[in-house]
Scaffold this motif. Structure first.
Motif, short mmCIF file in Angstrom:
data_model
loop_
_atom_site.label_atom_id
_atom_site.label_comp_id
_atom_site.label_asym_id
_atom_site.label_seq_id
_atom_site.Cartn_x
_atom_site.Cartn_y
_atom_site.Cartn_z
N LEU A 45 75.34 55.32 63.26
CA LEU A 45 76.95 55.20 62.67
C LEU A 45 77.78 56.17 63.02
CD1 LEU A 45 76.45 54.01 58.93
CD2 LEU A 45 77.03 52.60 60.96
N GLN A 46 77.24 57.49 63.22
CA GLN A 46 78.35 58.74 63.67
C GLN A 46 78.68 58.46 65.21
OE1 GLN A 46 79.51 61.25 61.74
NE2 GLN A 46 80.73 61.39 63.45
N GLN A 48 78.62 55.37 66.46
CA GLN A 48 79.56 54.29 66.48
C GLN A 48 81.09 55.09 66.13
OE1 GLN A 48 78.36 50.82 64.27
NE2 GLN A 48 76.12 51.45 64.79
N LEU A 49 80.87 55.80 65.34
CA LEU A 49 82.24 56.51 64.92
C LEU A 49 82.92 56.87 65.76
CD1 LEU A 49 81.60 57.47 61.08
CD2 LEU A 49 82.66 55.45 61.90
N ASN A 174 88.97 51.57 58.29
CA ASN A 174 87.61 51.07 58.38
C ASN A 174 86.90 52.65 58.56
OD1 ASN A 174 87.98 48.48 58.01
ND2 ASN A 174 88.10 47.99 60.29
N LEU A 175 87.33 53.14 59.44
CA LEU A 175 86.81 54.58 59.74
C LEU A 175 87.00 55.44 58.58
CD1 LEU A 175 85.57 56.78 61.99
CD2 LEU A 175 87.75 57.27 62.26
N ASN A 177 86.87 54.63 55.30
CA ASN A 177 85.92 54.04 54.21
C ASN A 177 84.58 54.03 54.70
OD1 ASN A 177 88.16 53.18 53.06
ND2 ASN A 177 87.99 50.94 53.99
N LEU A 178 84.17 54.15 55.85
CA LEU A 178 82.75 54.12 56.29
C LEU A 178 82.34 55.65 56.16
CD1 LEU A 178 80.32 52.53 57.44
CD2 LEU A 178 81.32 53.22 59.75
N SER A 181 81.75 56.23 52.47
CA SER A 181 80.83 55.53 51.72
C SER A 181 79.40 56.07 52.06
CB SER A 181 80.51 54.13 52.54
OG SER A 181 79.25 53.29 52.17
N LYS A 182 79.19 56.34 53.54
CA LYS A 182 78.08 57.21 53.74
C LYS A 182 77.94 58.52 53.38
CE LYS A 182 76.60 53.69 56.14
NZ LYS A 182 75.47 52.97 55.44
#
Length: 385
Positions: A45-46, A48-49, A174-175, A177-178, A181-182
């Motif tokens: 995910l990182q 992707q971020l 979105n960034l 929030n992600l 969350s993580k």
């Protein structure tokens, strides 16, 4: 006893023999494996971020450039409108003259010619006048069309800008929030691992204590048996011990003062101090600059003096000049601080401002708004240049 009674007793006995299974709590090893799996997921995910933040930065750069183009178009529009007014004034003056003189003026010019050459010359003059009038009228029409096209282009650019801005903010939300969350998942997993480790340690301690108690009981039993055996031989050795009383051995005295003292002195003042100044040396100046721009309108791509976007405003406050230091992603890469001071930058991947203390910041919010004081938004971090 009838059959129904026998069946009832059988059912009760059978149900009492059923054992409800108890699910064991996950072990530390299981939780560590789960954490490793989560960390791999976070790494993915990182990545992707990181890609998303790159896209966000590119989008912001495009928004800034579009804003600058719109500002230039507005300047061109002002020039075109000025040219329109000048042409309109000239045309009005010419039309007034033609109306007052009428067509007789051109006819009289031709009939009062001295000769044929003079007639041709005057006819050419009249033709040139009419050509000039048509040219001026055509230029006036073209200028009006140019202004109309500029307005349409400006409105189109503005709509595209607003659409891009909405997409930009959505990606930023979105960034954030992600990330939130993580981070919560990792923190929860760490808590579970710690709780499982403490439970395992407690269980091991209780087991060790039980084993020690068993060993102690066994040792006490052995000592009791040995004591009984030793007592049976004590009476047989009493006579021999009395006969040997003359051969006593005196303990030897120490030869001198052989005591030694081992004293360890402290080696010196070895304490180290990692003191980091929590104050921003230019904080007061930065905050003063921020206050001085209150009320200035938000315009994409602007960094002063009459308007700002968010990163342009922060750039001015930090430098004191109307230049751009970078985008919000630039500020995200600065040193993060946990003890924010007035003059620090508050930022996310989508917005930034100047911290003024007490949970407040000064920022340029969005199109249609002005530079103003507001609360530090959720998810913002504090950085220092």
């Amino acid at each position: 006893m009838n059959k129904h009674g026998i069946r009832l007793i059988t059912a009760v006995v059978t149900s009492s023999m059923i054992v409800t299974p108890v699910l064991a709590a996950p072990s530390v090893d299981d939780l560590k494996k789960e954490k490793a799996s989560k960390q791999n997921e976070v790494s993915s995910l990182q990545s992707q971020l990181t890609t998303l933040m790159g896209k966000v930065n590119t989008l912001e750069s495009e928004l800034i450039q579009t804003g600058e183009d719109i500002t230039k178009a507005q300047s061109d529009l002002v020039v075109a409108q000025k040219k329109e007014k000048e042409q309109y004034a000239a045309m009005k003056k010419r039309i007034k003259y033609m109306y007052e003189a009428g067509n007789d003026s051109a006819f009289e010019t031709l009939v009062t010619s001295d000769d044929f050459t003079d007639l041709l010359s005057k006819a050419e003059y009249v033709q040139n006048v009419h050509s000039y009038d048509r040219k001026q009228l055509q230029e006036y029409v073209e200028t009006k069309q140019q202004i109309s096209d500029l307005k349409d282009s400006l409105e189109k650019d503005q709509k595209e800008l607003e659409s891009k801005q909405a997409e930009y903010e959505k990606q930023g939300d979105n960034l954030n929030n992600l990330i939130t969350s993580k981070s919560a998942e990792v923190a929860n997993l760490d808590s579970e691992i710690q709780a499982a480790a403490e439970a395992a340690a407690k269980e091991a301690a209780e087991k060790a204590a039980k084993e020690a108690a068993k060993k102690q009981q066994a040792s006490a039993a052995n000592n009791s048996t040995s004591s009984n055996r030793n007592n049976s031989t004590t009476s047989n050795n009493t006579t021999s011990n009395k006969n040997n009383t003359s051969n006593t051995t005196r303990p030897s005295r120490p030869s001198g003062n052989n005591t030694s003292s081992s004293t360890t002195k402290p080696s010196g003042n070895n304490t180290s101090s990692n003191t980091t100044s929590g104050s921003n040396a230019n904080g007061g100046t930065i905050v003063s600059r921020a206050y001085s721009q209150l009320g200035k309108p938000y315009v994409w791509g602007a960094y002063g003096p009459s308007s700002f976007d968010c990163s342009g405003f922060v750039s001015y406050c930090l430098t004191g000049s109307y230049t751009r230091l970078g985008t919000t992603l630039t500020f995200m890469g600065w040193t993060r601080v946990s003890n924010p001071q007035p003059g620090d930058v508050v930022t996310t991947a989508t917005h930034c401002g100047i911290y003024i203390g007490n949970g407040q910041m000064i920022h340029a919010p969005h199109t249609g708004d002005v530079v103003k004081v507001g609360p530090v938004q959720s998810g913002m971090i504090y950085v220092r240049r």
